[in-house]
Design an enzyme around this catalytic site. Structure first.
Site, PDB file in Angstrom:
ATOM      1  N   ALA A  20      -7.755   5.684  -5.041  1.00  0.00           N
ATOM      2  CA  ALA A  20      -7.051   4.784  -5.964  1.00  0.00           C
ATOM      3  C   ALA A  20      -8.037   3.897  -6.719  1.00  0.00           C
ATOM      4  CB  ALA A  20      -6.042   3.927  -5.188  1.00  0.00           C
ATOM      5  N   ASP A  41      -5.445  12.771  -2.910  1.00  0.00           N
ATOM      6  CA  ASP A  41      -5.230  11.326  -3.000  1.00  0.00           C
ATOM      7  C   ASP A  41      -5.443  10.840  -4.437  1.00  0.00           C
ATOM      8  OD1 ASP A  41      -7.862  12.115  -2.658  1.00  0.00           O
ATOM      9  OD2 ASP A  41      -8.416  10.467  -1.341  1.00  0.00           O
ATOM     10  N   GLY A  51      -5.336   5.781   1.168  1.00  0.00           N
ATOM     11  CA  GLY A  51      -6.125   6.360   0.068  1.00  0.00           C
ATOM     12  C   GLY A  51      -6.672   5.337  -0.896  1.00  0.00           C
ATOM     13  N   SER A  52      -7.233   4.253  -0.370  1.00  0.00           N
ATOM     14  CA  SER A  52      -7.744   3.221  -1.274  1.00  0.00           C
ATOM     15  C   SER A  52      -8.968   3.711  -2.062  1.00  0.00           C
ATOM     16  CB  SER A  52      -8.065   1.939  -0.511  1.00  0.00           C
ATOM     17  OG  SER A  52      -8.832   2.228   0.626  1.00  0.00           O
ATOM     18  N   GLY A  90      -5.006   3.509   5.637  1.00  0.00           N
ATOM     19  CA  GLY A  90      -5.411   4.865   5.264  1.00  0.00           C
ATOM     20  C   GLY A  90      -4.517   5.463   4.192  1.00  0.00           C
TER      21      GLY A  90
END
Ligand code: PMV
Length: 321
Positions: free
Chosen positions: A112, A153, A108-109, A106
């Site tokens: 990203a 994020d 923040g893929s 978790g």
């Protein structure tokens, strides 16, 4: 021509949930990066591979991007392409593949990967676009996929470092800090951020006065936390993190497992500990004196948490080659 862009994941330091509602938060980029490779092709298709999340050779006509039923796993990439194409039209095909080693924590893929896609497209099509424009396109994409969210994020992935951030990027301020002495403990439970944002939203609708007061208090804690971070006053920062945790618990986003990890960290000498992000699972962060790092890590492991080694203040997105 092939472009590879990478971007870091993030950890929320303070202010989660309240930041969705106009208050500030603090977030730091971590040294777990996602890599996205992009290539122009001579068909008229998007071909996407994201093996870490089980996407193999997903294809869609470029002219149909964003149309029809879209699988959750490909939504961020597909809508990012659509939003970019609306602003900077193109008709060529694209082959995109992603690689990340942190999806399950978790970190923040989604933010990203979206940042990498937008930056990569700008590089491929030689469009001069600054970080702010990239943020706006990424944030538009996040809202397109999940309707709600602050964009913190995305900001961490794009700008890197440790940021003071206000909803939708109203303020994105780089804080001049050292690496934070954090220990991160993963609960082993995947959190559903969208569902938890919805839960707090419902509480706000039901009891606006009470919930807004909590948001305001959280905002005040973040302001004090910003000062403490800048002054490297970790004793104070730890105490503020503990207060932040108490407020989050009032929203009902804590869990037994999160509480167990937090208690373990505090019991072993952490200055402060709290859930990080939406709650419901994912990770806790503990702010820890150097001489207690090992004990805190062991205490987290003893209650069946997984210690995830990370460094904070990582560089933002960059073109790798
Ligand atoms: O669950 P995470 O790590 O994506 O964090 C969510 C933080 C929220 O404040 C609840 C949502 C947001 O977009 O700021």
């Amino acid at each position: 021509m092939k472009i590879v862009v990478s971007a870091p994941g993030k950890i929320m330091i303070m202010g989660e949930h309240a930041v969705v509602h106009g208050r500030p938060c603090m977030v730091t980029a971590v040294n777990r990066r996602i890599e996205v490779a992009l290539k122009i092709t001579h068909d008229n298709l998007l071909t996407l591979n994201a093996s870490d999340v089980g996407v193999v050779n997903y294809q869609k006509e470029i002219s149909n991007l964003g149309k029809g039923e879209i699988e959750q796993k490909v939504k961020f990439v597909e809508l990012a392409l659509k939003n970019f194409k609306n602003k900077f039209p193109f008709t060529t095909g694209l082959k995109i593949s992603t690689k990340a080693d942190f999806c399950r924590y978790g970190f923040g893929s989604s933010g990203a990967v979206t940042a990498c896609v937008i930056k990569g497209l700008a590089e491929l099509f030689k469009i001069n676009i600054n970080k702010r424009d990239i943020f706006d396109l990424v944030y538009q994409t996040i809202l397109g996929v999940q309707q709600r969210g602050s964009g913190f994020d995305a900001a961490a992935s794009i700008y890197g470092g440790t940021l003071y951030f206000v909803t939708g990027g109203k303020v994105i301020e780089q804080l001049n800090t050292d690496k934070l002495p954090l220990v991160v403990g993963y609960t082993g439970v995947k959190a559903d951020t969208v569902q938890l944002i919805g839960l707090v939203w419902k509480k706000l609708a039901k009891n606006p006065e009470k919930v807004n007061k909590i948001f305001d208090k959280m905002g005040e804690l973040v302001e004090k936390g910003k000062k403490a971070i800048l002054e490297k006053d970790y004793l104070t920062l730890g105490d503020l993190m503990n207060q932040n945790e108490k407020l989050l618990e009032e929203f009902g986003v804590g869990t037994e497992k999160l509480t167990a990890l937090i208690k373990a960290a505090l019991g072993a000498g952490a200055w402060g500990a709290k859930l990080s992000g939406a709650g419901g699972g994912d990770c806790i962060i503990a702010l820890v004196p150097e001489n207690k790092r090992e004990a805190v890590s062991k205490a987290i492991t003893d209650v069946r948490g997984e210690v995830v080694e990370v460094e904070t203040g990582e560089e933002g997105m960059r073109v790798e080659y």
